[in-house]
Design an enzyme around this catalytic site. Structure first.
Site, PDB file in Angstrom:
ATOM      1  CB  CYS A   1      -3.556   2.253   2.622  1.00 12.62           C
ATOM      2  SG  CYS A   1      -4.620   1.324   2.367  1.00 12.62           S
TER       3      CYS A   1
ATOM      4  CB  CYS B   1      -3.565  -1.641  -1.633  1.00 13.80           C
ATOM      5  SG  CYS B   1      -5.261  -1.244  -0.669  1.00 13.80           S
TER       6      CYS B   1
ATOM      7  CB  CYS C   1      -0.825   0.104   1.269  1.00 13.02           C
ATOM      8  SG  CYS C   1      -1.816  -1.396   1.629  1.00 13.02           S
TER       9      CYS C   1
ATOM     10  CB  CYS D   1      -4.476   2.874  -0.802  1.00 10.31           C
ATOM     11  SG  CYS D   1      -3.074   1.929  -0.839  1.00 10.31           S
TER      12      CYS D   1
END
Length: 466
Positions: free
Chosen positions: A37, A64, A33, A67
């Site tokens: 995030c 991810c 991420c 995000c």
């Protein structure tokens, strides 16, 4: 890179300023991420930190879906660094590995492939092929989400050498198939028309950037207001047209491309034009250490250094002095006489009719002698102004050409090569700003390495409202 403990502290604070500076991977989920995030905070022992998304991918993590770390702003580190890693990153972002392979990248930089791989792995945690693969995946995702092109066309437009490589990379990076990533069918879009969101670290004074560009706009080549900028692009595979507008927390970017393989190159140039990878808060923190400059910086937050989409074009504009009406008149003449007429369709912009002349056309033209000399040096290969160029070497070479003085070369360094530490005390707006604050050009030494940004604050009008 921060220490791991400092990076985890950033993760706890969800500080968006660090998005793109490093990436956070969680071993229990296999996902990486951006630091901001909003997902639940993982335990410290389950977290790994990487300097690039490519490094996280090479370690076996996938992006991810919440995000979207592959869409984070680029690291502001490259605004300062002009070493081999910085130049390699700019070339990879411009799509050079897709066009010429790792061998071509190494040749441009004057390194062997082994030396280059070792250097990039040390600095970024991944070699050039992995960095290029991560970029291809991000380009493919953009095309899947913003066009109705068949997946097979998207694969090759994004730079993949085969459909299988495309499918495998999308599964590895996003944990899903290209079809699932595309989602529900969208309204039919004309070929080559893309609408993208360009992210940045706030604050961003976009009206000031557009106003700067509008004051220097060359009719036929570009048009601008305080709320919109449009211009033609000359890209590796063909022509393009871009329109940039403010859109809340991002910059709206509408692209018309003759060849979709130019998407990555077009995005890189637009980001450089608007200096979107800078961290204005870091810069402001440094500049406000000077109490005489602090009030000016506070009054004009988010000032960026206007870049350019083409270093050779910027050099021609510096030779003819785009800062003056006479210089812009000469540039209009060059564009109308030697520029490439945009096809209509697919390009539909009444105010933008031409692309800037190619250097080959200017080299054989009867234009101003300094322009011809520069164009001949570029076409002969005795001068290089691509992303791989070293700023200091380019400065030395440019100063040997007719028509280029130290101030013109400094403007090229600042706008074409993103040098954050240029200072032009003879610029009328900068001189006025210094006088207003009771400062001299010698005081600018305190503002290193961000003097290019200090100039933007100094030249801001007193009535400026971002």
């Amino acid at each position: 890179m921060l220490t791991d403990e400092d990076a985890y502290a950033v993760l706890r604070s969800r500080d968006g300023r660090f998005d793109g500076r490093f990436f956070v991977a969680v071993v229990t989920t296999g996902i990486f991420c951006r630091p901001s995030c909003p997902a639940a905070l993982p335990k410290r022992e389950n977290v790994r930190f990487y300097p690039s998304s490519a490094a996280a991918l090479e370690a076996g993590f996938r992006a991810c879906k919440r995000c979207r770390p592959d869409t984070a702003p680029g690291s502001p580190e490259w605004n300062v660094r002009a070493d081999v890693a910085g130049r390699a990153m700019r070339l990879i972002a411009d799509g050079l590995v897709d066009r010429e392979g790792v061998a071509g990248l190494a040749s441009r930089l004057g390194y062997s492939e082994r030396q280059l791989h070792r250097q990039l792995t040390a600095d970024l945690g991944a070699g050039p092929q992995a960095l290029a693969r991560a970029q291809r995946a991000a380009t493919a995702r953009t095309l899947l989400e913003t066009t109705d092109l068949p997946a097979s066309e998207i694969a090759f437009a994004a730079g993949f050498s085969s459909i299988r490589q495309f499918n495998d990379t999308v599964r590895k990076v996003y944990g899903t198939t290209p079809t699932a990533l595309r989602g529900a069918p969208s309204a039919r879009r004309p070929p080559g028309a893309l609408r993208l969101r360009l992210t940045y670290r706030p604050p961003l004074d976009l009206p000031a950037l557009f106003s700067y560009l509008a004051a220097r706009a060359i009719p036929g080549l570009e048009e601008a207001t305080a709320h919109c900028y449009r211009r033609s692009l000359t890209l590796p595979h063909g022509l393009g047209l871009v329109t940039l507008r403010p859109a809340g927390t991002y910059v709206s970017c509408e692209l018309h491309l003759a060849d979709l393989r130019d998407l990555a190159a077009a995005v890189r140039r637009c980001r450089h034009l608007l200096d979107l990878d800078a961290d204005p808060r870091d810069i402001a923190d440094h500049l406000t250490r000077d109490p005489l400059l602090a009030a000016v910086v506070a009054r004009t937050p988010g000032r960026r250094v206007p870049g350019h989409v083409d270093a050779a074009e910027m050099a021609i504009r510096a030779i003819l002095n785009e800062e003056t009406p006479a210089g812009r008149s000469l540039l209009v003449h060059l564009v109308r006489t030697y520029g490439t007429l945009l096809p209509h369709p697919p390009f539909h912009a009444a105010g933008v009719t031409h692309a800037f002349p190619r250097m080959e056309a200017l080299a054989s033209s009867d234009g101003p002698a300094p322009v011809t000399a520069l164009a001949r040096a570029l076409t002969a290969g005795t001068l290089h102004l691509g992303p791989e160029a070293d700023r200091d070497q380019v400065e030395r070479e440019l100063l040997t050409l007719p028509g280029l003085d130290a101030e013109a070369v400094a403007r090229i360094r600042m706008r074409a090569f993103g040098d954050p530490d240029v200072f032009l005390p003879s610029d009328p707006a900068v001189r006025e700003g210094l006088h207003r604050l009771g400062l001299t050009a010698g005081d600018a030494r305190r503002w290193r390495p961000w003097r290019s940004y200090a100039m933007q604050h100094l030249s801001a009008p007193l009535t400026h409202t971002p």
